[in-house]
Design a protein around this motif. Structure first.
Motif, mmCIF file in Angstrom:
data_model
loop_
_atom_site.group_PDB
_atom_site.id
_atom_site.type_symbol
_atom_site.label_atom_id
_atom_site.label_comp_id
_atom_site.label_asym_id
_atom_site.label_seq_id
_atom_site.Cartn_x
_atom_site.Cartn_y
_atom_site.Cartn_z
ATOM 1 N N GLY A 1 0.782 -1.227 0.000
ATOM 2 C CA GLY A 1 0.000 0.000 0.000
ATOM 3 C C GLY A 1 0.815 1.279 0.000
ATOM 4 O O GLY A 1 0.267 2.356 0.156
ATOM 5 N N ILE A 2 2.132 1.180 -0.171
ATOM 6 C CA ILE A 2 2.960 2.377 -0.245
ATOM 7 C C ILE A 2 2.689 3.042 -1.583
ATOM 8 O O ILE A 2 2.792 2.415 -2.633
ATOM 9 C CB ILE A 2 4.465 2.023 -0.128
ATOM 10 C CG1 ILE A 2 4.731 1.293 1.167
ATOM 11 C CG2 ILE A 2 5.311 3.277 -0.233
ATOM 12 C CD1 ILE A 2 6.127 0.716 1.243
ATOM 13 N N LYS A 3 2.315 4.313 -1.547
ATOM 14 C CA LYS A 3 1.992 5.048 -2.772
ATOM 15 C C LYS A 3 3.206 5.824 -3.263
ATOM 16 O O LYS A 3 3.930 6.409 -2.463
ATOM 17 C CB LYS A 3 0.838 6.035 -2.525
ATOM 18 C CG LYS A 3 -0.444 5.365 -2.078
ATOM 19 C CD LYS A 3 -1.056 4.594 -3.213
ATOM 20 C CE LYS A 3 -2.355 3.946 -2.732
ATOM 21 N NZ LYS A 3 -2.879 3.013 -3.678
ATOM 22 N N PRO A 4 3.443 5.822 -4.584
ATOM 23 C CA PRO A 4 4.557 6.622 -5.108
ATOM 24 C C PRO A 4 4.267 8.109 -4.969
ATOM 25 O O PRO A 4 3.119 8.543 -5.061
ATOM 26 C CB PRO A 4 4.648 6.217 -6.581
ATOM 27 C CG PRO A 4 3.359 5.552 -6.899
ATOM 28 C CD PRO A 4 2.765 5.079 -5.613
ATOM 29 N N GLU A 5 5.328 8.888 -4.724
ATOM 30 C CA GLU A 5 5.172 10.330 -4.587
ATOM 31 C C GLU A 5 4.853 10.943 -5.946
ATOM 32 O O GLU A 5 5.499 10.629 -6.936
ATOM 33 C CB GLU A 5 6.449 10.964 -4.056
ATOM 34 C CG GLU A 5 6.765 10.594 -2.631
ATOM 35 C CD GLU A 5 8.039 11.268 -2.147
ATOM 36 O OE1 GLU A 5 8.419 12.311 -2.703
ATOM 37 O OE2 GLU A 5 8.643 10.719 -1.227
ATOM 38 N N VAL A 6 3.870 11.807 -5.957
ATOM 39 C CA VAL A 6 3.510 12.492 -7.186
ATOM 40 C C VAL A 6 4.319 13.779 -7.237
ATOM 41 O O VAL A 6 4.179 14.637 -6.363
ATOM 42 C CB VAL A 6 1.993 12.797 -7.238
ATOM 43 C CG1 VAL A 6 1.644 13.537 -8.510
ATOM 44 C CG2 VAL A 6 1.201 11.517 -7.112
ATOM 45 N N LYS A 7 5.181 13.874 -8.232
ATOM 46 C CA LYS A 7 6.027 15.055 -8.366
ATOM 47 C C LYS A 7 5.307 16.084 -9.227
ATOM 48 O O LYS A 7 4.773 15.746 -10.281
ATOM 49 C CB LYS A 7 7.362 14.692 -9.011
ATOM 50 C CG LYS A 7 8.181 13.738 -8.161
ATOM 51 C CD LYS A 7 9.471 13.387 -8.843
ATOM 52 C CE LYS A 7 10.262 12.397 -8.015
ATOM 53 N NZ LYS A 7 11.464 11.952 -8.705
ATOM 54 N N ALA A 8 5.321 17.314 -8.758
ATOM 55 C CA ALA A 8 4.703 18.393 -9.523
ATOM 56 C C ALA A 8 5.602 18.715 -10.706
ATOM 57 O O ALA A 8 6.733 19.145 -10.533
ATOM 58 C CB ALA A 8 4.505 19.620 -8.649
#
Length: 128
Positions: free
Chosen positions: A68-75
């Protein structure tokens, strides 16, 4: 002499040190699943920061962690076009004025490719 030092041992084959008295680092199994439903586990240190994405060893696609670890969404910044950079330096009104000036110079034969000017001169001589 150098020949005798490696006799009887394969390079990289086996270690002559025993594992008694060695304390291994604590480990954990981290599960991943790719879009093609390939599931696999990676052994990592308990102290390691577990990545949310890992490359699938079967198909090479991105596999997401099943814990359930979500990848970081980079702006992401939008790509700057030449027009954007031009508008940072000049207003549209200034650009229109510059265009008008340059077109007048081009039509008057003061700037531009030489072959265009030669064609204009021939037309001017023929009509005279």
């Amino acid at each position: 002499m150098a020949e005798r030092t490696l006799r009887g041992a394969r390079l990289g084959g086996q270690s002559f040190e025993d594992e008694r008295g060695i304390e291994f680092a604590a480990r954990q199994q981290v599960g991943y699943r790719c879009k093609q439903d390939h599931e696999f586990e990676i052994t990592m240190s308990v102290e390691a920061e577990v990545p949310a994405v890992w490359e699938c060893p079967r198909c090479g696609a991105e596999a997401l962690s099943v814990s359930g670890i979500k990848p970081e969404v980079k702006a992401e910044k939008p790509a700057r076009t030449h027009w954007d950079m031009l508008l940072e330096r000049r207003s549209e009104k200034e650009l229109e004025e510059i265009l008008k000036e340059r077109l007048e110079l081009l039509r008057g034969g003061e700037i531009g490719p030489a072959h265009l000017h030669r064609a204009n001169r021939k037309k001017g001589k023929a009509s005279a």
